[in-house]
Design an enzyme around this catalytic site. Structure first.
Site, PDB file in Angstrom:
ATOM      1  N   SER A   1       0.804  -1.216   0.000  1.00  0.00           N
ATOM      2  CA  SER A   1       0.000   0.000   0.000  1.00  0.00           C
ATOM      3  C   SER A   1       0.844   1.278   0.000  1.00  0.00           C
ATOM      4  CB  SER A   1      -0.936  -0.056   1.209  1.00  0.00           C
ATOM      5  OG  SER A   1      -1.786   1.041   1.240  1.00  0.00           O
TER       6      SER A   1
ATOM      7  N   ASN B   1      -8.326   9.047   6.705  1.00  0.00           N
ATOM      8  CA  ASN B   1      -7.212   8.907   5.760  1.00  0.00           C
ATOM      9  C   ASN B   1      -7.653   8.700   4.312  1.00  0.00           C
ATOM     10  OD1 ASN B   1      -7.934   6.183   5.508  1.00  0.00           O
ATOM     11  ND2 ASN B   1      -6.490   5.522   7.085  1.00  0.00           N
TER      12      ASN B   1
HETATM   13  C1  16G Z   1      -4.228  -0.045   7.344  1.00  0.00           C
HETATM   14  C2  16G Z   1      -5.721  -0.172   7.214  1.00  0.00           C
HETATM   15  C3  16G Z   1      -6.379   1.169   7.401  1.00  0.00           C
HETATM   16  C4  16G Z   1      -5.966   1.777   8.714  1.00  0.00           C
HETATM   17  C5  16G Z   1      -4.474   1.789   8.867  1.00  0.00           C
HETATM   18  C6  16G Z   1      -4.120   2.137  10.286  1.00  0.00           C
HETATM   19  C7  16G Z   1      -6.867  -1.709   5.762  1.00  0.00           C
HETATM   20  C8  16G Z   1      -7.080  -2.156   4.357  1.00  0.00           C
HETATM   21  N1  16G Z   1      -6.052  -0.682   5.902  1.00  0.00           N
HETATM   22  O1  16G Z   1      -3.706   0.750   6.327  1.00  0.00           O
HETATM   23  O2  16G Z   1      -7.762   0.966   7.388  1.00  0.00           O
HETATM   24  O3  16G Z   1      -6.441   3.079   8.836  1.00  0.00           O
HETATM   25  O4  16G Z   1      -3.946   0.499   8.608  1.00  0.00           O
HETATM   26  O5  16G Z   1      -2.765   2.016  10.463  1.00  0.00           O
HETATM   27  O6  16G Z   1      -7.416  -2.265   6.701  1.00  0.00           O
HETATM   28  P1  16G Z   1      -2.140   2.072  11.920  1.00  0.00           P
HETATM   29  O7  16G Z   1      -2.764   0.954  12.721  1.00  0.00           O
HETATM   30  O8  16G Z   1      -0.691   1.928  11.687  1.00  0.00           O
HETATM   31  O9  16G Z   1      -2.508   3.406  12.476  1.00  0.00           O
HETATM   32 MG    MG Z   2      -3.733   1.310   0.395  1.00  0.00          MG
END
Ligand code: 16G
Ligand code: MG
Length: 542
Positions: free
Chosen positions: A64, A372
């Site tokens: 991603s 986001n």
């Molecule tokens: C991932 C998640 C996203 C979330 C982010 C939080 C999916 C497809 N993507 O990118 O939804 O906002 O993680 O990241 O589930 P963090 O836990 O590092 O803050």
């Molecule tokens: Mg992505």
């Protein structure tokens, strides 16, 4: 299951000693060079999951918005959703067993999940543009085939396209055709259908600048462009021909730095947007005549969409159950605006798409967006049937409203947040409403906010409740946060362990940027002191 063959081939994808990884919020993610064994094993696991569900399962190779050197893998369940939680545990377990325990781990999973090993298995695979992705997807394929499964390799795809393919294949083509052309045709038809209904074209500017984060979104948007032009013309920047993936660009960079990406020239009041590296997030922005940058994030996208849908529902006279789903990161202004001005119920879930998606399924129309920029709108089968019926039966403006809703259903990706499809919905709404980007931005003013990270020895010492808005442990931390929040006006703060990085995240809002910055800093210090901070003490540098 030919266990000997599995053992033999598994050694070709040997696990580095001592490496432990977890299937986190968005699957496995780490440096690409550590992932070969994980890919092979996820190929094995997907074949088992496919047999158990008697359906096609998807595997996406991507990290991603993470740096180009990283990579990752996510499994996609039959209706295009995220992998079920029990299988996330199997995934973690299988990724971490030592070579000699592989056979036992696979047998255990098969037995626990009552997998019929005689059943056919079919797995579809997609990948992003990272240099490591092609080889890693070959390791996935190896895993699938060693377990006797069949596969289709779509090659380069955005993550939402892969989810779309899985959904199409498991619903006998009712949702759409499981090809990239099928994806383009379905979405472009709905978009063109919508914009044809626009009686005037707003600011007259139907050109959109898109920062593609130097990722797969650029390739796919280029392929798709001629399906929706001339209704919309897209100018791509950071299209991967020069810059590095996600480097100083993309939705995550723009949202977290609150500044435009490199490589994009912005004229005053020009509408611009950014995708992330696998095109499942989108944020909009513009620069005003004074040169100030204005970010329009997932919260404001949800607001635009919710108000538009509410107007249409009012027009057709249907009282469908609508809900907006956010996370704790949603700006306080957006929640207030949705609840108090628009009178739509708002719900808060834990961070991570699967939580929002799940909650949104409880409504006739469930609108979910993370701040986001990840989000979509889900329509229940009942709501969909009702709307399609009304589009035939009603007359005049009411019929037109029902037809708009029908096209909106077709345009939103029902499996997952999708930057391309969200972009087309937003462009259509702005055209239909004759709304400029400034008018959209003016719906409400964001409360100033700040996000910081703190490094601690073990981030799991922080546990949370109330959709991550309150810290349960370590003792004293929530009291400390409460005390700090009281010092500022319009303030709010929370902390949570990241699901994708080895850090604790801190979020703060307050009546001015200085206050938000200083509240975030003070909360970071409290985390550092009470949750075992390591490395440097957080510095107030913004
Ligand atoms: C991932 C998640 C996203 C979330 C982010 C939080 C999916 C497809 N993507 O990118 O939804 O906002 O993680 O990241 O589930 P963090 O836990 O590092 O803050
Ligand atoms: Mg992505």
């Amino acid at each position: 299951m030919d266990l000997d063959a599995i053992t033999k081939y598994s050694t070709l994808h040997a696990k580095p000693n001592g490496l432990l990884l977890q299937y986190g919020t968005a699957g496995f993610r780490t440096k690409a060079e550590h992932l070969d064994h994980v890919m092979f094993r996820m190929g094995l696991l997907a074949a088992l999951r496919s047999r158990q569900t008697k359906s096609t399962i998807g595997i996406m190779v991507t990290a991603s918005h993470n740096p180009e050197e990283d990579n990752g893998v996510k499994l996609v369940d039959p209706l295009g959703e995220m992998l079920a939680p029990t299988w996330e545990e199997h995934a973690t377990c299988l990724a971490n067993v030592e070579e000699q325990d592989m056979q036992r781990a696979l047998t255990d999973i098969s037995e626990k999940e009552a997998v019929d090993l005689l059943q056919d298995a079919f797995v579809v695979i997609g990948r992003d543009t990272r240099p490591s992705s092609e080889k890693l997807s070959q390791s996935v394929i190896h895993g699938v085939t060693v377990l006797g499964g069949q596969f289709h390799d779509y090659g380069l795809l955005t993550t939402p396209q892969l989810h779309y393919m899985v959904y199409c294949r498991n619903t006998n083509g009712q949702y759409g055709q499981a090809t990239v052309e099928g994806y383009y045709q379905k979405h472009a038809k709905a978009f063109v259908g919508l914009t044809k209904q626009a009686s005037y074209t707003g600011d007259g500017c139907r050109t959109l600048k898109v920062d593609c984060a130097n990722g797969v979104g650029a390739l796919k948007l280029r392929e798709m462009e001629h399906y929706f032009s001339p209704e919309l013309s897209v100018l791509l920047c950071n299209d991967g021909t020069k810059g590095k993936l996600n480097h100083l660009c993309g939705a995550d960079f723009v949202k977290s730095h609150q500044q435009p990406p490199e490589g994009m020239e912005m004229k005053p009041n020009e509408r611009c947007c950014s995708f992330d590296g696998d095109a499942d997030r989108i944020v909009y922005y513009y620069r005003d005549a004074d040169g100030h940058f204005h970010l329009i994030d997932g919260d404001k996208i949800a607001t635009l969409i919710s108000s538009f849908l509410k107007e249409l529902l009012l027009e057709i006279g249907e009282d469908l159950k609508v809900g907006v789903i956010q996370t704790a990161y949603a700006n306080g202004s957006s929640t207030r605006y949705l609840e108090e001005v628009m009178k739509v119920p708002v719900y808060c879930t834990k961070t991570g798409v699967k939580h929002l998606h799940h909650k949104a399924q409880e409504f006739d129309i469930g609108i979910y967006f993370e701040a986001n920029g990840h989000g979509t709108v889900l329509f229940s089968k009942v709501a969909e049937m009702k709307i399609r019926q009304l589009a035939q039966e009603l007359e005049g403006n009411k019929r037109k409203a029902a037809q708009i809703l029908e096209n909106i259903i077709d345009l939103f990706n029902q499996a997952i947040g999708d930057a391309i499809s969200d972009m087309l919905v937003i462009e259509a709404i702005l055209a239909l409403k004759g709304m400029t980007v400034q008018q959209w931005d003016a719906l409400y003013t964001d409360i100033p906010n700040r996000q910081l990270k703190v490094k601690v020895a073990d981030r799991q010492v922080i546990s949370t409740t109330d959709a991550e808005r309150q810290a349960l442990t370590p003792p004293g931390l929530q009291d400390a946060i409460d005390g700090l929040v009281k010092k500022y006006r319009l303030s709010r703060a929370f902390v949570r362990p990241s699901g994708t990085e080895d850090v604790v995240r801190v979020y703060a809002e307050a009546d001015s940027q200085e206050s938000a910055d200083s509240l975030a800093h003070e909360v970071s210090l409290a985390v550092f002191q009470l949750a075992g901070g390591v490395e440097e003490r957080p510095q107030p540098s913004f």
